[in-house]
Design a protein around this motif. Sequence first.
Motif, PDB file in Angstrom:
ATOM      1  N   PRO B   9       0.946  -1.468   0.463  1.00  0.00           N
ATOM      2  CA  PRO B   9      -0.042   0.076   0.330  1.00  0.00           C
ATOM      3  C   PRO B   9       0.878   1.500  -0.327  1.00  0.00           C
ATOM      4  CG  PRO B   9      -0.654  -2.011   1.738  1.00  0.00           C
ATOM      5  CD  PRO B   9       0.692  -2.121   1.390  1.00  0.00           C
ATOM      6  N   GLU B  10       2.067   0.927   1.081  1.00  0.00           N
ATOM      7  CA  GLU B  10       2.898   2.381   0.626  1.00  0.00           C
ATOM      8  C   GLU B  10       4.058   1.805   1.043  1.00  0.00           C
ATOM      9  OE1 GLU B  10       1.564   5.826   3.662  1.00  0.00           O
ATOM     10  OE2 GLU B  10       3.329   5.641   4.193  1.00  0.00           O
ATOM     11  N   MET B  11       5.422   2.832  -0.071  1.00  0.00           N
ATOM     12  CA  MET B  11       6.431   2.129  -0.026  1.00  0.00           C
ATOM     13  C   MET B  11       7.319   3.706   0.709  1.00  0.00           C
ATOM     14  SD  MET B  11       7.382  -0.734  -0.746  1.00  0.00           S
ATOM     15  CE  MET B  11       9.456  -0.822  -1.707  1.00  0.00           C
ATOM     16  N   SER B  12       8.042   3.958   1.107  1.00  0.00           N
ATOM     17  CA  SER B  12       9.275   4.888   0.942  1.00  0.00           C
ATOM     18  C   SER B  12      10.471   4.807   0.587  1.00  0.00           C
ATOM     19  CB  SER B  12       9.295   5.191   2.747  1.00  0.00           C
ATOM     20  OG  SER B  12       8.121   5.884   3.437  1.00  0.00           O
ATOM     21  N   VAL B  13      11.266   5.924   0.187  1.00  0.00           N
ATOM     22  CA  VAL B  13      12.379   5.561  -0.555  1.00  0.00           C
ATOM     23  C   VAL B  13      13.602   7.566  -0.314  1.00  0.00           C
ATOM     24  CG1 VAL B  13      11.505   6.707  -2.786  1.00  0.00           C
ATOM     25  CG2 VAL B  13      13.897   4.912  -3.009  1.00  0.00           C
ATOM     26  N   GLN B  14      14.368   6.943  -0.221  1.00  0.00           N
ATOM     27  CA  GLN B  14      15.950   8.143   0.311  1.00  0.00           C
ATOM     28  C   GLN B  14      15.852   9.153  -1.115  1.00  0.00           C
ATOM     29  OE1 GLN B  14      15.710   8.542   4.283  1.00  0.00           O
ATOM     30  NE2 GLN B  14      17.136  10.129   2.703  1.00  0.00           N
ATOM     31  N   GLU B  15      15.537   9.987  -1.310  1.00  0.00           N
ATOM     32  CA  GLU B  15      16.381  11.304  -2.495  1.00  0.00           C
ATOM     33  C   GLU B  15      17.710  10.480  -2.896  1.00  0.00           C
ATOM     34  OE1 GLU B  15      16.505  14.788  -1.690  1.00  0.00           O
ATOM     35  OE2 GLU B  15      16.481  14.937  -3.871  1.00  0.00           O
ATOM     36  N   ALA B  16      17.981  10.152  -4.658  1.00  0.00           N
ATOM     37  CA  ALA B  16      18.899   9.602  -5.061  1.00  0.00           C
ATOM     38  C   ALA B  16      18.739   8.159  -5.266  1.00  0.00           C
ATOM     39  CB  ALA B  16      19.379  10.132  -4.795  1.00  0.00           C
ATOM     40  N   GLU B  17      18.114   7.225  -4.081  1.00  0.00           N
ATOM     41  CA  GLU B  17      18.309   5.838  -4.064  1.00  0.00           C
ATOM     42  C   GLU B  17      16.911   5.003  -5.048  1.00  0.00           C
ATOM     43  OE1 GLU B  17      21.365   6.382  -1.097  1.00  0.00           O
ATOM     44  OE2 GLU B  17      19.869   4.093  -2.059  1.00  0.00           O
ATOM     45  N   THR B  18      16.872   3.452  -4.786  1.00  0.00           N
ATOM     46  CA  THR B  18      16.522   2.719  -5.972  1.00  0.00           C
ATOM     47  C   THR B  18      15.659   1.953  -5.019  1.00  0.00           C
ATOM     48  OG1 THR B  18      18.001   2.420  -7.720  1.00  0.00           O
ATOM     49  CG2 THR B  18      16.809   1.073  -7.498  1.00  0.00           C
ATOM     50  N   VAL B  19      14.420   2.431  -6.116  1.00  0.00           N
ATOM     51  CA  VAL B  19      13.163   1.656  -4.985  1.00  0.00           C
ATOM     52  C   VAL B  19      12.442   0.215  -6.226  1.00  0.00           C
ATOM     53  CG1 VAL B  19      10.938   3.386  -5.952  1.00  0.00           C
ATOM     54  CG2 VAL B  19      11.182   2.037  -3.642  1.00  0.00           C
ATOM     55  N   THR B  20      11.684  -0.256  -6.202  1.00  0.00           N
ATOM     56  CA  THR B  20      10.715  -1.716  -6.609  1.00  0.00           C
ATOM     57  C   THR B  20       9.243  -1.654  -5.953  1.00  0.00           C
ATOM     58  OG1 THR B  20      13.116  -2.564  -7.385  1.00  0.00           O
ATOM     59  CG2 THR B  20      11.121  -3.613  -7.474  1.00  0.00           C
ATOM     60  N   LEU B  21       8.528  -1.612  -6.945  1.00  0.00           N
ATOM     61  CA  LEU B  21       7.441  -1.232  -6.518  1.00  0.00           C
ATOM     62  C   LEU B  21       6.647  -2.502  -7.092  1.00  0.00           C
ATOM     63  CD1 LEU B  21       6.269   2.418  -6.921  1.00  0.00           C
ATOM     64  CD2 LEU B  21       7.319   1.319  -5.552  1.00  0.00           C
ATOM     65  N   SER B  22       5.932  -3.411  -6.301  1.00  0.00           N
ATOM     66  CA  SER B  22       5.512  -5.105  -6.848  1.00  0.00           C
ATOM     67  C   SER B  22       4.067  -4.687  -7.719  1.00  0.00           C
ATOM     68  CB  SER B  22       5.419  -5.768  -5.437  1.00  0.00           C
ATOM     69  OG  SER B  22       6.588  -5.650  -4.917  1.00  0.00           O
ATOM     70  N   CYS B  23       3.904  -5.738  -8.421  1.00  0.00           N
ATOM     71  CA  CYS B  23       3.029  -6.340  -8.873  1.00  0.00           C
ATOM     72  C   CYS B  23       2.886  -7.884  -9.864  1.00  0.00           C
ATOM     73  CB  CYS B  23       2.553  -5.051 -10.441  1.00  0.00           C
ATOM     74  SG  CYS B  23       1.092  -5.029 -10.607  1.00  0.00           S
ATOM     75  N   THR B  24       1.695  -8.066  -9.155  1.00  0.00           N
ATOM     76  CA  THR B  24       1.049  -9.631  -9.429  1.00  0.00           C
ATOM     77  C   THR B  24      -0.182  -9.616 -10.406  1.00  0.00           C
ATOM     78  OG1 THR B  24       0.224 -10.674  -7.902  1.00  0.00           O
ATOM     79  CG2 THR B  24       2.806 -11.352  -8.275  1.00  0.00           C
ATOM     80  N   TYR B  25      -0.483 -10.387 -11.814  1.00  0.00           N
ATOM     81  CA  TYR B  25      -1.663 -10.522 -11.663  1.00  0.00           C
ATOM     82  C   TYR B  25      -2.120 -11.926 -12.049  1.00  0.00           C
ATOM     83  CZ  TYR B  25       1.898 -11.486 -15.823  1.00  0.00           C
ATOM     84  OH  TYR B  25       2.755 -11.263 -17.012  1.00  0.00           O
ATOM     85  N   ASP B  26      -3.389 -11.905 -13.310  1.00  0.00           N
ATOM     86  CA  ASP B  26      -3.805 -13.374 -12.980  1.00  0.00           C
ATOM     87  C   ASP B  26      -4.518 -13.611 -14.644  1.00  0.00           C
ATOM     88  OD1 ASP B  26      -6.089 -16.021 -11.734  1.00  0.00           O
ATOM     89  OD2 ASP B  26      -3.799 -16.059 -12.682  1.00  0.00           O
ATOM     90  N   THR B  27      -4.007 -13.807 -14.778  1.00  0.00           N
ATOM     91  CA  THR B  27      -4.958 -14.573 -16.368  1.00  0.00           C
ATOM     92  C   THR B  27      -4.301 -15.234 -17.000  1.00  0.00           C
ATOM     93  OG1 THR B  27      -5.085 -13.060 -19.083  1.00  0.00           O
ATOM     94  CG2 THR B  27      -3.020 -13.261 -17.664  1.00  0.00           C
TER      95      THR B  27
END
Lengths: 114, 114
Positions: B9-27
């Motif tokens: 629901p929520e993620m935080s990242v420091q400026e200049a750093e890298t972040v990964t947001l997850s997503c899965t799907y079904d089809t």
Amino acid sequence: DAGVTQSPTHLIKTRGQQVTLRCSPKSGHDTVSWYQQALGQGPQFIFQYYEEEERQRGNFPDRFSGHQFPNYSSELNVNALLLGDSALYLCASSFSPHSNQPQHFGDGTRLSIL
Amino acid sequence: AQTVTQSQPEMSVQEAETVTLSCTYDTSESDYYLFWYKQPPSRQMILVIRQEAYKQQNATENRFSVNFQKAAKSFSLKISDSQLGDAAMYFCAYRSGRTYKYIFGTGTRLKVLA
């Protein structure tokens, strides 16, 4: 190059009333889709219009209806408003329903039901 | 029916750093498209990146890239060198190649810390 424009930006209605929201697609686009985005949720597909006909419909009751005009602009009508209809209504346009190009979204209309 | 799940629901990242947001799907479909959209407080949904299911190569757009794992039905977004302007809601979306309907996840709110 004008993008997708929606009007009004914000609307307040009471239960039982009817509302009409408007959308002008991006220049060159002929397909318009409408979405309902409740607070804290992702957009939910309402329906899509192409060649002045409803082509696809999501899981929304018949109280939600629409229209597309010859200039490709579109209206979303909601009758017998319920408190649960309070949401951000997004319009998206694309070049044909079958295009591989992504949709472009407008800024939305915030509908509040009292 | 197709579904899209965003478990963060929520993620935080420091400026200049890298972040990964997850997503899965079904089809059960083989022909589809996947998108990441960004929605800042201004409300407009902005396309970040798209991926065609038939392409094995992961899509990249400047600081944004995806990790598309078709067999696992996973589609994560990596943001490198995070900037304050990246703060927004991020939605993962699936578009059927057959019906052309879009299905959105519930979103991940990204906060960028200075």
